[in-house]
Scaffold this active site. Structure first.
Site, PDB file in Angstrom:
ATOM      1  N   ASP A   9       0.883  -1.156   0.000  1.00 37.72           N
ATOM      2  CA  ASP A   9       0.000   0.000   0.000  1.00 37.72           C
ATOM      3  C   ASP A   9       0.929   1.216   0.000  1.00 37.72           C
ATOM      4  O   ASP A   9       2.092   1.111   0.401  1.00 37.72           O
ATOM      5  CB  ASP A   9      -0.871  -0.031   1.260  1.00 37.72           C
ATOM      6  CG  ASP A   9      -1.669   1.241   1.440  1.00 37.72           C
ATOM      7  OD1 ASP A   9      -2.378   1.635   0.495  1.00 37.72           O
ATOM      8  OD2 ASP A   9      -1.572   1.847   2.523  1.00 37.72           O
ATOM      9  N   ASP A  11       0.239   5.045   1.096  1.00 39.85           N
ATOM     10  CA  ASP A  11       0.190   5.932   2.256  1.00 39.85           C
ATOM     11  C   ASP A  11       0.215   5.144   3.561  1.00 39.85           C
ATOM     12  O   ASP A  11      -0.642   4.303   3.806  1.00 39.85           O
ATOM     13  CB  ASP A  11      -1.083   6.787   2.213  1.00 39.85           C
ATOM     14  CG  ASP A  11      -1.162   7.657   0.966  1.00 39.85           C
ATOM     15  OD1 ASP A  11      -0.308   8.547   0.820  1.00 39.85           O
ATOM     16  OD2 ASP A  11      -2.065   7.438   0.140  1.00 39.85           O
ATOM     17  N   ASP A 168      -1.448  -0.947   5.907  1.00 38.07           N
ATOM     18  CA  ASP A 168      -1.662  -0.397   7.252  1.00 38.07           C
ATOM     19  C   ASP A 168      -3.141  -0.179   7.562  1.00 38.07           C
ATOM     20  O   ASP A 168      -3.484   0.604   8.449  1.00 38.07           O
ATOM     21  CB  ASP A 168      -0.901   0.920   7.421  1.00 38.07           C
ATOM     22  CG  ASP A 168      -1.526   2.062   6.631  1.00 38.07           C
ATOM     23  OD1 ASP A 168      -1.995   1.814   5.495  1.00 38.07           O
ATOM     24  OD2 ASP A 168      -1.556   3.205   7.138  1.00 38.07           O
TER      25      ASP A 168
END
Length: 223
Positions: A9, A11, A168
């Site tokens: 991922d 960000d 995250d």
């Protein structure tokens, strides 16, 4: 099955993009004579996108009059200044180097629109190194739907079982799991205070990018 690729991922996982988001929010507040907010309040809702960040910064209901204008202004500013302060998380440069030395592919699967994601990757010198960049523009359904990960695996011509997806947010783990990839949740990212990565059902949870070295080494040797 031997590990062939690691997908991230963007960000809060590969990149610390929070400083740019925070700078824009604080500038918008200051220009309106409003007090600054705690940076961590914005950091904690980054996974919710511009809508969540603007709502948090201005303590404003997204349905309120004037909210959409603020959201669009935020996006316009981010289009211009999306890679001013963003950088790889500490330890990520070393991890990427290790991945490349191990002849593994790596890439990015993000819910960030391509008009933001591509310039950031280019600015940080990552576009030429990554095997792919999958954004919402490339699929009908974004994460947590498995479609982005399925597309990534097809593009790389890899069995999903040979791919590790790192994220995250719960949506990352759900997307990877439903696509058939291995999954790793990171606790160093932009985790909402009420979220607990240990409860997401990831194959592994780590606190630092370099902890992924052990995960990758284990997958390579089939341990």
């Amino acid at each position: 099955m031997r590990l062939r690729a690691v997908l991230f991922d963007m960000d809060g996982t590969l990149l610390d993009t929070a400083p740019d988001f925070i700078a824009i929010c604080q500038a918008m507040l200051a220009e309106r004579g409003l007090p600054a907010v705690d940076d961590n309040l914005i950091r904690g809702v980054i996974s919710g996108g511009a809508r969540a960040m603007v709502a948090t910064a201005f303590a404003m209901d997204p349905e309120a009059d004037g909210f959409e204008a603020l959201r669009l202004e935020f996006l316009e500013r981010y289009q211009r200044d999306c890679a001013v302060h963003s950088k790889l998380f500490e330890g990520m440069a070393e991890l990427l180097a290790d991945i490349e030395k191990g002849n593994l592919l790596w890439g990015v699967v993000t819910n960030k629109p391509v008009r933001f994601a591509e310039p950031i990757m280019q600015q940080l010198g990552l576009a030429e190194r990554s095997a792919l960049l999958i954004c919402p523009d490339h699929v009908k359904n974004s994460k947590p739907d498995p479609e982005p990960l399925i597309l990534a695996c097809k593009t790389l011509n890899l069995d999903p079982a040979s791919v590790l997806f790192v994220g995250d947010d719960l949506r990352d783990i759900e997307s990877g799991r439903d696509a058939g990839t291995r999954t790793a949740a990171v606790r160093y990212g932009y985790i909402h205070p009420e979220d607990n990565p240990n409860n997401w059902g990831a194959d592994v949870v780590v606190d630092h990018p370099l902890e992924l070295r052990k995960v990758i080494d284990s997958a390579l040797c089939g341990c």
